[in-house]
Design a protein around this motif. Structure first.
Motif, PDB file in Angstrom:
ATOM      1  N   VAL A  45       0.871  -1.165   0.000  1.00 13.82           N
ATOM      2  CA  VAL A  45       0.000   0.000   0.000  1.00 13.82           C
ATOM      3  C   VAL A  45       0.912   1.219   0.000  1.00 13.82           C
ATOM      4  CG1 VAL A  45      -1.761   1.256   1.284  1.00 13.82           C
ATOM      5  CG2 VAL A  45      -1.765  -1.234   1.302  1.00 13.82           C
ATOM      6  N   LYS A  46       0.819   2.047  -1.030  1.00 20.09           N
ATOM      7  CA  LYS A  46       1.695   3.210  -1.129  1.00 20.09           C
ATOM      8  C   LYS A  46       1.074   4.395  -0.417  1.00 20.09           C
ATOM      9  CE  LYS A  46       4.057   1.625  -5.118  1.00 20.09           C
ATOM     10  NZ  LYS A  46       4.881   1.885  -6.198  1.00 20.09           N
ATOM     11  N   LYS A  47       1.907   5.160   0.198  1.00 14.89           N
ATOM     12  CA  LYS A  47       1.501   6.374   0.893  1.00 14.89           C
ATOM     13  C   LYS A  47       2.206   7.539   0.226  1.00 14.89           C
ATOM     14  CE  LYS A  47       0.711   8.401   5.239  1.00 14.89           C
ATOM     15  NZ  LYS A  47      -0.278   9.345   5.129  1.00 14.89           N
ATOM     16  N   SER A  48       1.559   8.651   0.166  1.00 14.37           N
ATOM     17  CA  SER A  48       2.128   9.791  -0.536  1.00 14.37           C
ATOM     18  C   SER A  48       3.473  10.238   0.034  1.00 14.37           C
ATOM     19  CB  SER A  48       1.142  10.959  -0.530  1.00 14.37           C
ATOM     20  OG  SER A  48       0.814  11.312   0.796  1.00 14.37           O
ATOM     21  N   SER A  49       3.708   9.975   1.324  1.00 17.38           N
ATOM     22  CA  SER A  49       4.978  10.373   1.932  1.00 17.38           C
ATOM     23  C   SER A  49       6.128   9.482   1.496  1.00 17.38           C
ATOM     24  CB  SER A  49       4.862  10.332   3.461  1.00 17.38           C
ATOM     25  OG  SER A  49       4.718   8.990   3.884  1.00 17.38           O
ATOM     26  N   GLY A  50       5.821   8.393   0.790  1.00 13.78           N
ATOM     27  CA  GLY A  50       6.866   7.492   0.339  1.00 13.78           C
ATOM     28  C   GLY A  50       6.927   6.217   1.149  1.00 13.78           C
ATOM     29  N   ALA A  51       6.363   6.207   2.349  1.00 12.09           N
ATOM     30  CA  ALA A  51       6.355   4.995   3.166  1.00 12.09           C
ATOM     31  C   ALA A  51       5.414   3.978   2.525  1.00 12.09           C
ATOM     32  CB  ALA A  51       5.894   5.317   4.582  1.00 12.09           C
TER      33      ALA A  51
ATOM     34  N   THR B 265       0.640   0.275  11.127  1.00  7.23           N
ATOM     35  CA  THR B 265       1.907   0.087  10.415  1.00  7.23           C
ATOM     36  C   THR B 265       2.294   1.360   9.673  1.00  7.23           C
ATOM     37  OG1 THR B 265       1.477  -2.291  10.182  1.00  7.23           O
ATOM     38  CG2 THR B 265       3.093  -1.324   8.678  1.00  7.23           C
ATOM     39  N   ARG B 266       1.329   1.983   9.029  1.00  9.62           N
ATOM     40  CA  ARG B 266       1.593   3.241   8.310  1.00  9.62           C
ATOM     41  C   ARG B 266       2.096   4.308   9.280  1.00  9.62           C
ATOM     42  NH1 ARG B 266      -3.246   4.627   5.257  1.00  9.62           N
ATOM     43  NH2 ARG B 266      -2.436   3.136   3.767  1.00  9.62           N
ATOM     44  N   ASP B 267       1.462   4.428  10.439  1.00  3.26           N
ATOM     45  CA  ASP B 267       1.909   5.420  11.429  1.00  3.26           C
ATOM     46  C   ASP B 267       3.336   5.128  11.891  1.00  3.26           C
ATOM     47  OD1 ASP B 267      -0.538   6.669  11.218  1.00  3.26           O
ATOM     48  OD2 ASP B 267      -1.170   6.256  13.286  1.00  3.26           O
ATOM     49  N   LEU B 268       3.660   3.855  12.098  1.00  2.80           N
ATOM     50  CA  LEU B 268       5.012   3.485  12.526  1.00  2.80           C
ATOM     51  C   LEU B 268       6.038   3.802  11.440  1.00  2.80           C
ATOM     52  CD1 LEU B 268       4.130   0.148  14.315  1.00  2.80           C
ATOM     53  CD2 LEU B 268       4.975   2.237  15.413  1.00  2.80           C
ATOM     54  N   LEU B 269       5.708   3.509  10.197  1.00  5.94           N
ATOM     55  CA  LEU B 269       6.611   3.837   9.094  1.00  5.94           C
ATOM     56  C   LEU B 269       6.805   5.350   8.987  1.00  5.94           C
ATOM     57  CD1 LEU B 269       5.348   1.276   6.444  1.00  5.94           C
ATOM     58  CD2 LEU B 269       7.601   1.274   7.554  1.00  5.94           C
ATOM     59  N   ASP B 270       5.729   6.105   9.149  1.00  4.06           N
ATOM     60  CA  ASP B 270       5.824   7.563   9.096  1.00  4.06           C
ATOM     61  C   ASP B 270       6.670   8.107  10.255  1.00  4.06           C
ATOM     62  OD1 ASP B 270       4.320   7.643   6.788  1.00  4.06           O
ATOM     63  OD2 ASP B 270       2.466   8.264   7.793  1.00  4.06           O
ATOM     64  N   ALA B 271       6.735   7.337  11.365  1.00  2.00           N
ATOM     65  CA  ALA B 271       7.550   7.726  12.521  1.00  2.00           C
ATOM     66  C   ALA B 271       8.976   7.185  12.394  1.00  2.00           C
ATOM     67  CB  ALA B 271       6.902   7.224  13.814  1.00  2.00           C
ATOM     68  N   GLU B 272       9.316   6.715  11.193  1.00  2.00           N
ATOM     69  CA  GLU B 272      10.664   6.272  10.837  1.00  2.00           C
ATOM     70  C   GLU B 272      11.062   4.916  11.407  1.00  2.00           C
ATOM     71  OE1 GLU B 272      13.345   9.526  11.549  1.00  2.00           O
ATOM     72  OE2 GLU B 272      12.323  10.793  10.086  1.00  2.00           O
TER      73      GLU B 272
ATOM     74  N   LEU C  71       6.093  -4.774   9.291  1.00  4.35           N
ATOM     75  CA  LEU C  71       5.234  -5.448   8.323  1.00  4.35           C
ATOM     76  C   LEU C  71       3.845  -5.617   8.904  1.00  4.35           C
ATOM     77  CD1 LEU C  71       7.766  -8.268   7.382  1.00  4.35           C
ATOM     78  CD2 LEU C  71       7.201  -6.270   5.985  1.00  4.35           C
ATOM     79  N   ASN C  72       2.845  -5.561   8.048  1.00  3.21           N
ATOM     80  CA  ASN C  72       1.456  -5.781   8.446  1.00  3.21           C
ATOM     81  C   ASN C  72       1.110  -7.254   8.218  1.00  3.21           C
ATOM     82  OD1 ASN C  72      -1.363  -5.107   9.022  1.00  3.21           O
ATOM     83  ND2 ASN C  72      -1.668  -5.454   6.847  1.00  3.21           N
ATOM     84  N   MET C  73       0.405  -7.860   9.190  1.00  2.00           N
ATOM     85  CA  MET C  73      -0.040  -9.244   9.032  1.00  2.00           C
ATOM     86  C   MET C  73      -1.451  -9.256   8.464  1.00  2.00           C
ATOM     87  SD  MET C  73      -0.130 -12.394  11.755  1.00  2.00           S
ATOM     88  CE  MET C  73      -1.661 -12.003  12.628  1.00  2.00           C
TER      89      MET C  73
END
Length: 130
Positions: free
Chosen positions: A4-10, A94-101, A106-108
């Motif tokens: 799942v792509k996010k506009s921030s790149g994560a 997972t998206r929030d964690l990726l955005d927090a670097e 990974l999402n299950m």
């Protein structure tokens, strides 16, 4: 794997239940983002429970301290598999964690329901394996 792509790149990468089980047996930690009530009904062995949302009389609301609570027990370089009841809340977590670097998250897919549906072992809050 679904991405799942996010506009921030994560990117949220979703792994299936079998891949998640393999990762968990090889050093990944499991972050269960379900409510405490859901967690007490059954969970994966050695799971960390930090609710992404809380149940309130008005419905579910996001845990405002989610990232802070995760960072208190997990490092941004830790290998994490994030799961919930069916695989929806865990995508957002997972998206929030990726955005927090966080780097290795990974999402299950399918969540706890799919885990149980595959006959994989779970524990109840009294630590009785079922």
């Amino acid at each position: 794997m679904d991405i799942v792509k996010k506009s921030s790149g994560a990117e949220v990468i979703t792994v299936d239940i079998n891949a998640a089980k393999d990762l968990l047996t090889h050093g990944h930690r499991y972050l269960d983002v379900r409510t405490e009530e859901e967690f007490k009904k059954g969970h994966l062995e050695n799971a960390l429970n930090i609710p992404y949302m809380f149940s309130t009389p008005e419905g579910r609301v996001k845990n405002p301290k989610f990232l802070e609570q995760v960072m208190a027990i997990c490092g941004k370089e830790d290998n994490l598999v994030v799961g919930c009841q069916s695989g929806v809340r865990s995508v957002y977590a997972t998206r929030d964690l990726l955005d927090a670097e966080f780097k290795r998250v990974l999402n299950m897919g399918g969540g706890y329901i799919a885990w149980v549906g595959n006959g994989f072992a779970v524990k109840k809050s009294d630590n009785v394996e079922i």
